[in-house]
Design a protein around this motif. Structure first.
Motif, PDB file in Angstrom:
ATOM      1  N   VAL A 142      -6.212 -47.085  49.233  1.00 25.76           N
ATOM      2  CA  VAL A 142      -7.448 -46.300  49.120  1.00 25.76           C
ATOM      3  C   VAL A 142      -8.223 -46.335  50.440  1.00 25.76           C
ATOM      4  O   VAL A 142      -8.723 -45.312  50.919  1.00 25.76           O
ATOM      5  CB  VAL A 142      -8.310 -46.830  47.966  1.00 25.76           C
ATOM      6  N   ASN A 192      -9.026 -43.132  52.942  1.00 24.58           N
ATOM      7  CA  ASN A 192     -10.368 -42.788  53.410  1.00 24.58           C
ATOM      8  C   ASN A 192     -10.429 -42.699  54.930  1.00 24.58           C
ATOM      9  O   ASN A 192     -11.185 -41.897  55.491  1.00 24.58           O
ATOM     10  CB  ASN A 192     -11.380 -43.820  52.906  1.00 24.58           C
ATOM     11  N   LEU A 232      -0.054 -43.434  45.920  1.00 28.32           N
ATOM     12  CA  LEU A 232      -1.083 -43.371  44.878  1.00 28.32           C
ATOM     13  C   LEU A 232      -0.729 -42.339  43.817  1.00 28.32           C
ATOM     14  O   LEU A 232      -0.983 -42.555  42.624  1.00 28.32           O
ATOM     15  CB  LEU A 232      -2.433 -43.047  45.509  1.00 28.32           C
ATOM     16  N   SER A 236     -14.696 -47.436  48.340  1.00 25.33           N
ATOM     17  CA  SER A 236     -14.860 -47.186  46.901  1.00 25.33           C
ATOM     18  C   SER A 236     -16.154 -46.452  46.570  1.00 25.33           C
ATOM     19  O   SER A 236     -16.466 -46.265  45.408  1.00 25.33           O
ATOM     20  CB  SER A 236     -14.816 -48.508  46.133  1.00 25.33           C
TER      21      SER A 236
END
Length: 434
Positions: free
Chosen positions: A69, A73, A85, A368
């Motif tokens: 993740v 990003n 993912l 996140s």
């Protein structure tokens, strides 16, 4: 040479070394190299993607997803982790299994800490049956089996770990204990001595006896069948009686132990009832004393408790947790001179590596969407290492993402003034629009 360029070169070198180790299944060594690569360049998405694959291979699915993740990003386009993912999302049952396995491992760890080894083993067996690549569960299972002297089961778990991660130091150490207690270490030593204690045979050294005759296929089958029958007969005659006797003896001993424990429990029940009233009075007194101490000491006790938690995290080799606790401490309240050397050593560690871990935690929070949490981590990192342009830039970006444009622009301006010749100054000017 510009230090940013030098850091990128070092990060790439560690990535290449980690890739080589991963290709020969030295996953532990590869993970350490990739972590060092990210310390020098946290934007190295190839290192994050490979580190995530290693975590996934070792059963740490949550850690793998975190790395992917963050990588996505940092590099939204043409990023291999997007495929990883998507694969996980297409199979939601895999995440559920991984979550249940983590719960089983934590439950087993609690059982082991409270002395319920049998229940811990049952939980771990269930976890590794669902995912035999769960290295942490396999290692804990092996350790508990060793404590129960079940070296065969421990050896199976350790052999699986070494198939996944050939250089796992814990697995190698536990395996040496298993081999020592099963006699395997001595057998391997003798085989090695035997292999190197004979000279090489030449063609004229081989002498065939005059009675030598090659066996036909039928004769070989007959010989094998005769050997099997004789082996089974010898086992039933010599080995089985002793095994049955040992099992019966162990069973009888267990019955005696349980009977004795039951009688002792009945005696202790009366004693515990008489002690209960005294314990309740002592509890009330202790609670009153504790309330008095807390009210007198203010926030001092919490700081000593935080120091104890940091030391516990050090014993568990959990540096990330130690850094998180240290970030919220007020060390000025710890005035005990006996603790001063320990506190100085912790502060030295934080000055060397702690600020980088806080930076990584801030990146994870920002990845996140928790920008407020990210800013708090960046602030803690800057308290330890104020002159860090990279962390200042990350904090400014998080403030801007929250809509705090004025604070972000002010911080971008500080970077431009204090570090005019760096990449972060260039990126700050772009953020300011000039």
């Amino acid at each position: 040479m510009d230090y940013v360029k030098r850091n990128h070169q070092i990060a790439n070198s560690y990535y290449n070394l980690g890739l080589e180790k991963a290709q020969i299944r030295d996953l532990s060594g590869a993970a350490e190299c990739l972590k060092k690569s990210l310390r020098f360049n946290k934007y190295q998405t190839d290192s994050r993607n490979l580190l995530g694959l290693i975590y996934y291979e070792m059963g740490e699915v949550a850690d793998a997803i975190v790395q992917w993740v963050i990588s996505l990003n940092l590099q939204p386009e043409n990023n291999r982790c997007d495929y990883y993912l998507d694969e996980i999302q297409r199979k939601p049952g895999r995440l559920e299994v991984a979550s249940q396995n983590v719960k089983k491992y934590n439950q087993a760890l609690w059982y082991a800490q409270t002395g319920s080894y049998d229940l811990a083993i049952l939980q771990l067996v269930s976890a590794v049956e669902e995912n035999d690549h769960y290295v942490k569960a396999q290692l804990l299972l092996a350790l508990l089996c060793i404590s129960q002297e079940n070296y065969i089961r421990a050896g199976k778990a350790l052999r699986r770990v070494l198939q996944i991660d050939r250089s796992n130091q814990k697995a190698l150490w536990y395996m040496s204990v298993v081999k020592k207690n099963t006699g395997r270490a001595e057998i391997e030593r003798q085989q090695l001595d035997h292999a190197f204690s004979h000279s090489r045979l030449e063609d004229d050294n081989i002498i065939l006896p005059p009675t030598y005759r090659e066996s036909t296929g039928g004769q070989m089958v007959i010989h094998i069948l005769v050997g099997v029958v004789l082996g089974v007969a010898a086992f039933m005659t010599l080995v089985m009686p002793s095994i049955e006797e040992r099992i019966n003896s162990e069973h009888n001993q267990e019955i005696l132990e349980y009977s004795e424990q039951l009688s002792q429990s009945n005696i202790r029940a009366d004693q515990l009832e008489s002690q209960l009233a005294q314990a309740e009075g002592a509890r009330d007194t202790a609670e009153a004393s504790l309330e008095s101490v807390v009210s007198d000491s203010g926030g001092t006790i919490s700081q000593y408790a935080s120091l104890a938690r940091i030391l516990q995290a050090y014993r568990e080799d959990d540096f990330r947790t130690a850094v998180q606790i240290y970030a919220g401490m007020n060390t000025a309240l710890i005035t005990d001179p006996n603790l001063a050397p320990i506190l100085e050593e912790i502060q030295t560690d934080m000055a060397e590596d702690g600020y980088q871990v806080l930076d990584e935690l801030g990146d994870e929070a920002a990845g996140s969407g928790d920008y407020a949490g990210a800013v708090s981590y960046y602030d803690a990192s800057l308290r330890i290492q104020p002159d860090n342009a990279a962390v200042m830039y990350d904090k400014a970006a998080a403030l801007k993402a929250q809509g705090q444009e004025d604070e972000a622009d002010d911080l971008f301006g500080q970077i431009i003034d204090a570090y005019p010749d760096t990449d972060y100054a260039v990126m700050s000017r772009e953020q300011r629009g000039y």
